[in-house]
Structure formats: structure tokens, C-alpha cells
Design a protein around this motif. Structure first.
Motif, PDB file in Angstrom:
ATOM      1  N   SER A  35       0.815  -1.217   0.000  1.00  0.00           N
ATOM      2  CA  SER A  35       0.000   0.000   0.000  1.00  0.00           C
ATOM      3  C   SER A  35       0.848   1.266   0.000  1.00  0.00           C
ATOM      4  N   GLN A  36       2.047   1.231   0.591  1.00  0.00           N
ATOM      5  CA  GLN A  36       2.911   2.405   0.603  1.00  0.00           C
ATOM      6  C   GLN A  36       3.334   2.780  -0.821  1.00  0.00           C
ATOM      7  N   LEU A  37       3.705   1.799  -1.616  1.00  0.00           N
ATOM      8  CA  LEU A  37       4.098   2.062  -3.000  1.00  0.00           C
ATOM      9  C   LEU A  37       2.915   2.632  -3.790  1.00  0.00           C
ATOM     10  N   ILE A  38       1.743   2.067  -3.598  1.00  0.00           N
ATOM     11  CA  ILE A  38       0.558   2.552  -4.307  1.00  0.00           C
ATOM     12  C   ILE A  38       0.262   4.001  -3.911  1.00  0.00           C
ATOM     13  N   GLU A  39       0.393   4.318  -2.634  1.00  0.00           N
ATOM     14  CA  GLU A  39       0.176   5.695  -2.184  1.00  0.00           C
ATOM     15  C   GLU A  39       1.183   6.644  -2.829  1.00  0.00           C
TER      16      GLU A  39
END
Length: 93
Positions: A35-39
Motif C-alpha cells: 500500500s505504501q508504493l501505491i500511495e
């Protein structure tokens, strides 16, 4: 709270589907992006900084992503559908 679960639900795919997918360009294995990469990618999309492999600006935020094994390419997931087209891939720095 509802928004987060909606996004995570729309940004995931069935593990059995993921297990048969590979990068259409290099045939490397793929995994779900965290989720961090997507954010981070969505933040760049908002700023107009993200281009796809074809050189077009990515305008629609991702619900999730499929990351190539070498972590250099991200394939978008929108509405639980992985977009596994080479030209739609996002090259990561």
C-alpha cells in the motif's frame, strides 16, 4: 474507515490469479505491490508526474498494483482488474 477498505478491496486480486500471472514483457514473476508504493504512485499521479511505458501521462489513480520481481515495473489494478499491458506499465525509479 470505509474508504480504506473499499480501496484495498478494489486493489486486490485473487491469489490463484496472481499465481498464474507474469510480466508480459520479461516473463518475470509478479507480486502484489504494498500500500505504501501505491500511495506514492498515486501521489505522483495527482501531481501529473507519472508516465506509463508508452509515454502517456497516467491520469487515473490506481486501486492497487502488481509489481514485477525486479521491482522496476508496476502494472495497475483498477476495480480488481489487473492491467497487464506492456504500454500501460509504470516504470519505477
Amino acid at each position: 474507515m470505509g474508504k480504506t477498505s473499499d480501496l484495498s478491496n478494489k486493489g486486490s486480486i485473487d491469489s490463484s490469479l496472481l499465481s498464474i500471472l507474469c510480466c508480459p514483457d520479461t516473463k518475470q514473476q509478479v507480486t502484489m505491490a504494498d500500500s505504501q508504493l501505491i500511495e506514492e504512485v498515486n501521489s505522483g499521479i495527482e501531481k501529473g508526474e507519472i508516465l506509463n511505458r508508452a509515454g502517456g501521462q497516467v491520469k487515473e489513480k490506481l486501486d492497487g498494483g502488481i509489481l514485477r520481481e525486479d521491482k522496476k515495473v508496476l502494472y495497475p489494478i483498477r476495480d480488481r482488474i489487473p492491467i497487464m499491458l506492456i504500454e500501460e506499465a509504470i516504470v519505477l525509479n
